[in-house]
Design a protein around this motif. Structure first.
Motif, PDB file in Angstrom:
ATOM      1  N   LEU A 273       0.902  -1.229   0.031  1.00  0.00           N
ATOM      2  CA  LEU A 273      -0.104   0.040   0.002  1.00  0.00           C
ATOM      3  C   LEU A 273       0.837   1.200   0.103  1.00  0.00           C
ATOM      4  CD1 LEU A 273      -2.404  -1.170   2.919  1.00  0.00           C
ATOM      5  CD2 LEU A 273      -2.588  -1.341   0.491  1.00  0.00           C
ATOM      6  N   THR A 274       0.474   2.371  -0.708  1.00  0.00           N
ATOM      7  CA  THR A 274       1.024   3.658  -0.470  1.00  0.00           C
ATOM      8  C   THR A 274       0.006   4.514   0.184  1.00  0.00           C
ATOM      9  OG1 THR A 274       1.873   3.161  -2.633  1.00  0.00           O
ATOM     10  CG2 THR A 274       2.495   5.233  -1.584  1.00  0.00           C
ATOM     11  N   ARG A 275       0.557   4.719   1.515  1.00  0.00           N
ATOM     12  CA  ARG A 275      -0.507   5.575   2.225  1.00  0.00           C
ATOM     13  C   ARG A 275       0.091   7.233   2.413  1.00  0.00           C
ATOM     14  NH1 ARG A 275      -0.229   3.133   7.845  1.00  0.00           N
ATOM     15  NH2 ARG A 275      -1.504   4.703   8.395  1.00  0.00           N
ATOM     16  N   TYR A 276      -0.958   8.194   2.267  1.00  0.00           N
ATOM     17  CA  TYR A 276      -0.937   9.391   1.996  1.00  0.00           C
ATOM     18  C   TYR A 276      -1.618  10.098   2.916  1.00  0.00           C
ATOM     19  CZ  TYR A 276       1.452   8.732  -2.469  1.00  0.00           C
ATOM     20  OH  TYR A 276       2.396   8.323  -3.518  1.00  0.00           O
ATOM     21  N   PRO A 277      -1.310  10.029   4.444  1.00  0.00           N
ATOM     22  CA  PRO A 277      -2.305  10.619   5.416  1.00  0.00           C
ATOM     23  C   PRO A 277      -2.309  12.067   5.259  1.00  0.00           C
ATOM     24  CG  PRO A 277      -0.312   9.780   6.445  1.00  0.00           C
ATOM     25  CD  PRO A 277      -0.143   9.440   4.936  1.00  0.00           C
ATOM     26  N   ALA A 331      -4.586   4.755   2.444  1.00  0.00           N
ATOM     27  CA  ALA A 331      -3.907   4.179   1.611  1.00  0.00           C
ATOM     28  C   ALA A 331      -4.366   4.542   0.109  1.00  0.00           C
ATOM     29  CB  ALA A 331      -3.923   2.611   1.649  1.00  0.00           C
ATOM     30  N   VAL A 332      -4.027   5.394  -0.580  1.00  0.00           N
ATOM     31  CA  VAL A 332      -4.439   5.959  -2.030  1.00  0.00           C
ATOM     32  C   VAL A 332      -4.336   5.006  -2.907  1.00  0.00           C
ATOM     33  CG1 VAL A 332      -4.199   7.738  -3.653  1.00  0.00           C
ATOM     34  CG2 VAL A 332      -4.382   8.459  -1.007  1.00  0.00           C
ATOM     35  N   GLU A 333      -3.054   4.340  -2.636  1.00  0.00           N
ATOM     36  CA  GLU A 333      -2.732   3.330  -3.830  1.00  0.00           C
ATOM     37  C   GLU A 333      -2.667   1.950  -3.295  1.00  0.00           C
ATOM     38  OE1 GLU A 333       0.059   6.107  -6.734  1.00  0.00           O
ATOM     39  OE2 GLU A 333       1.074   4.790  -5.339  1.00  0.00           O
ATOM     40  N   ILE A 334      -3.140   1.142  -4.343  1.00  0.00           N
ATOM     41  CA  ILE A 334      -2.987  -0.432  -3.845  1.00  0.00           C
ATOM     42  C   ILE A 334      -2.073  -1.123  -5.017  1.00  0.00           C
ATOM     43  CG2 ILE A 334      -4.037  -2.505  -3.553  1.00  0.00           C
ATOM     44  CD1 ILE A 334      -6.787  -0.873  -2.724  1.00  0.00           C
ATOM     45  N   HIS A 335      -1.093  -1.884  -4.584  1.00  0.00           N
ATOM     46  CA  HIS A 335      -0.219  -2.458  -5.508  1.00  0.00           C
ATOM     47  C   HIS A 335      -0.448  -3.827  -5.281  1.00  0.00           C
ATOM     48  CE1 HIS A 335       2.088   1.347  -6.923  1.00  0.00           C
ATOM     49  NE2 HIS A 335       1.409   1.582  -5.658  1.00  0.00           N
TER      50      HIS A 335
END
Ligand code: MN
Length: 516
Positions: A273-277, A331-335
């Motif tokens: 996950l890429t999280r952008y809080p 988590a804006v992005e899911i990989h």
């Protein structure tokens, strides 16, 4: 106590791994707590196997393998039910999430993962001694079967499986009809038909309840409760500037309502996950491990190939509630991984990544994508393209089982070099960005274990919440196509009218990669 590889000799000798989709007999690494998972809990699985005779395989993790019993009628929560259980060969830990069709040979038939969870021997029980003595008392913590059980040996390989009378016992309990996979909600028939996993989106009532939560609270979705926080926090700036900003509530709504189209790309695959809080300009976090405070119902996959002491537990998203948890973590992005947790060393698709350089125009990117379209068409390969939501285009080429990452990487490198040779002025083969002279890179290196590309329908961290959207191949000829054309706000209308172009990729066709 014998080593897992010795215990798996019988399993390996009974199967031809170039024919069966079952995982090979590799040993799993047991961590410091005596289990593969970092939390020290031994996993168990119950698989419904329609073979010559239909039965349920009850498998208990022990010493890096799965102790196995075939139970014709399946386990029961009714203490009066005495179920015949035939001890079978130990299975590799990787078998835990095997679901599929065994077309020929030993065990010919089809398998679903009917229940899954963790188990513990009763206090004072030493498992190897209990197996020798023919009486194993234990507790199951599954989604369907729970509470105390006992296995008692009555003959050579013949045992009886009984529910103990405790507060989890249910008189006249019966298995649901038809039995469905816990992982993919499919029946055995749907697995045979190659149906993709079924994930239900939230109901209208559940979405109304999400809208009514002010700021945060507990959301009931799909039979789970998910704690949501800071729902009105702006995660991404608006697009256009006078539109409303994208809030965490919008992200939760997006990911949960996309559950049906996300399911084929995410089911049974570990994710990063890429999280952008704090939004696209704030600090971001690349997250692989599941945090300790995450709810227990989240599905975790302990990587059985992880090096000792480095065991890493990955999140495996299994439906809309898990997607709500992911979105709440900003988590804006899911990989997702290119391979599944069942066979982590086998890619399910080869990936082409057209990565524009600083001087690459959108027209150049589309031109490169059209070259790939022509090449794949010429080779007769089924493939799907998607815009990335940023600047690029990616191509997903499903492949047959049994290929390695070396196979997919070599194929994509050769294909990319052939495409690049036709437009050499657009493409650089230098990996360092400064040496690329602004030209595009055709990146084949993501075709490797534990490397990922952004999921279809994943959001990207930019104004308006652009989405990585699968497209039909002829949309490459649409002058209005843009890499970030669709956002969280505009995607639902497109899906309603056009459906999901990646539907053609699932189930994964059994196609080989031709020599180039
Ligand atoms: Mn079986």
């Amino acid at each position: 106590m014998s080593e897992p590889q010795d215990r798996l000799g019988e399993y390996g000798s009974m199967r031809a791994f170039d024919e069966t989709p079952e995982p090979p007999a590799g040993p799993a690494v047991v961590g410091e707590h005596g289990a593969v998972a970092r939390d020290g809990r031994r996993r168990f699985v119950v698989q419904r196997h329609r073979a010559t005779r239909t039965h349920f395989d009850v498998r208990l993790e022990h010493d890096g393998v799965l102790l196995s019993w075939a139970v014709p009628k399946g386990p029961s929560l009714d203490p009066r039910a005495r179920r015949l259980a035939v001890r079978t060969e130990d299975h590799p830990f990787a078998y835990r999430w095997f679901e599929g069709v065994i077309a020929s040979g030993y065990g010919k038939g089809d398998v679903i993962v009917w229940d899954d969870g963790w188990w513990e021997p009763a206090p004072g029980i030493v498992v190897d001694d209990a197996l020798d003595e023919g009486k194993l008392t234990f507790t199951l913590h599954g989604a369907k079967v729970r509470g105390g059980f006992v296995l008692i040996r009555t003959g050579d390989d013949q045992w009886l499986l009984n529910k103990r009378a405790d507060d989890q016992a249910v008189s006249r309990w019966s298995i649901e009809d038809p039995p469905r996979s816990l992982l993919t909600l499919r029946t055995n028939d749907e697995v045979v038909a190659g149906e993709p996993p079924r994930w239900e989106p939230p109901t209208d009532d559940e979405l109304a309840a999400l809208d009514e939560l002010s700021g945060g609270g507990v959301w009931e979705i799909g039979g789970r409760t998910v704690a949501l926080t800071n729902l009105d926090k702006q995660l991404l700036p608006p697009r256009p500037p006078d539109a409303p900003a994208v809030t965490k509530r919008d992200l939760v709504r997006h990911y949960t309502t996309m559950a049906p189209v996300l399911a084929p790309a995410l089911a049974a695959r570990p994710v990063n996950l890429t999280r952008y809080p704090d939004g696209p300009d704030g600090e971001s976090f690349w997250q692989k491990a599941v945090p300790a405070h995450a709810p227990e119902w989240l599905r975790r996959w302990p990587d059985p190939g992880a090096r000792r002491g480095r065991t890493r537990e990955y999140l495996v998203i299994d439906g809309a509630p898990a997607l709500a948890w992911v979105a709440n973590a900003a988590a804006v992005e899911i990989h997702p991984w290119t391979s599944t947790a069942m066979t982590p060393d086998e890619p399910s698709y080869a990936l082409v990544d057209i990565d524009p350089g600083t001087d690459t125009s959108w027209d150049d990117t589309v031109l490169l994508a059209r070259q790939f379209r022509a090449a794949l068409d010429h080779l007769g390969l089924v493939a799907g393209a998607k815009v990335t939501g940023k600047r690029g285009i990616q191509v997903w080429i499903p492949v047959r089982r049994g290929l390695t990452f070396g196979d997919t990487r070599r194929f994509v490198e050769r294909l990319s070099r052939a495409v690049g040779a036709s437009v050499p002025e657009l493409v650089s083969w230098r990996w360092s960005t400064d040496e690329r002279e602004g030209r595009a890179r055709l990146d084949y290196t993501q075709n490797a274990a534990n490397r990922t590309l952004v999921a279809p329908y994943s959001v990207r961290p930019a104004a308006g919440g652009p989405v990585s959207v699968p497209i039909e191949w002829d949309e490459l000829d649409d002058p209005d196509l843009r890499p970030d054309r669709w956002t969280i706000a505009t995607l639902p209308a497109r899906l309603t009218t056009l459906g999901d172009p990646f539907r053609a990729l699932w189930p994964i066709p059994a196609q080989d990669l031709p020599a180039l």
